[in-house]
Design a protein around this motif. Structure first.
Motif, PDB file in Angstrom:
ATOM      1  N   PHE A  51       0.920  -1.408   0.435  1.00  0.00           N
ATOM      2  CA  PHE A  51       0.031   0.140   0.222  1.00  0.00           C
ATOM      3  C   PHE A  51       0.730   1.272   0.054  1.00  0.00           C
ATOM      4  O   PHE A  51       0.788   2.217  -0.831  1.00  0.00           O
ATOM      5  N   PHE A  52       1.402   1.877   1.174  1.00  0.00           N
ATOM      6  CA  PHE A  52       2.339   2.899   0.934  1.00  0.00           C
ATOM      7  C   PHE A  52       3.824   3.046  -0.300  1.00  0.00           C
ATOM      8  O   PHE A  52       3.501   3.755  -0.956  1.00  0.00           O
ATOM      9  N   VAL A  55       1.136   4.543  -2.581  1.00  0.00           N
ATOM     10  CA  VAL A  55       0.772   5.491  -2.463  1.00  0.00           C
ATOM     11  C   VAL A  55       2.184   6.247  -3.356  1.00  0.00           C
ATOM     12  O   VAL A  55       2.119   8.054  -3.430  1.00  0.00           O
ATOM     13  N   ILE A  56       3.206   6.192  -2.282  1.00  0.00           N
ATOM     14  CA  ILE A  56       4.651   7.162  -2.644  1.00  0.00           C
ATOM     15  C   ILE A  56       4.361   6.934  -4.296  1.00  0.00           C
ATOM     16  O   ILE A  56       4.818   8.012  -4.696  1.00  0.00           O
ATOM     17  N   CYS A  58       2.381   6.445  -6.549  1.00  0.00           N
ATOM     18  CA  CYS A  58       1.300   7.624  -7.630  1.00  0.00           C
ATOM     19  C   CYS A  58       1.950   8.811  -6.649  1.00  0.00           C
ATOM     20  O   CYS A  58       1.341  10.242  -7.828  1.00  0.00           O
ATOM     21  N   GLY A  59       1.507   9.918  -5.507  1.00  0.00           N
ATOM     22  CA  GLY A  59       2.373  10.806  -4.896  1.00  0.00           C
ATOM     23  C   GLY A  59       3.346  11.611  -5.971  1.00  0.00           C
ATOM     24  O   GLY A  59       3.009  12.658  -6.310  1.00  0.00           O
TER      25      GLY A  59
END
Length: 87
Positions: A51-52, A55-56, A58-59
């Protein structure tokens, strides 16, 4: 659509071969460790890590897109011809 040249065909065949070899290798590894059980803590760590990472990733892609659209990275390109400011 352009016809594919010899170079593109060679690259396409090489990339397909690499993808196939990687898939076969991954399946063989997964079959080799299928008897190993993972605890609930392992599954939680795997889920959170995935998940993280997403997130990183995509961010950072969003920040890169915004930076490109707003022109923040124009000054950092040493090979781009500079235009004098319009008055």
């Amino acid at each position: 659509m352009e016809s594919m040249g010899k170079g593109r065909i060679v690259i396409l065949v090489a990339l397909t071969a690499i993808l196939t070899i990687t898939g076969v290798w991954a399946i063989s590894i997964l079959n080799g460790i299928s008897s190993t059980d993972m605890t609930i803590h392992g599954w939680i760590a795997l889920g959170l890590g995935t998940f993280f990472s997403l997130v990183i990733g995509c961010g950072l892609m969003i920040l890169m897109f915004i930076s490109s659209r707003r022109g923040y990275d124009e000054a950092a390109d040493p090979f781009r011809k500079r235009h004098p400011p319009s008055q």
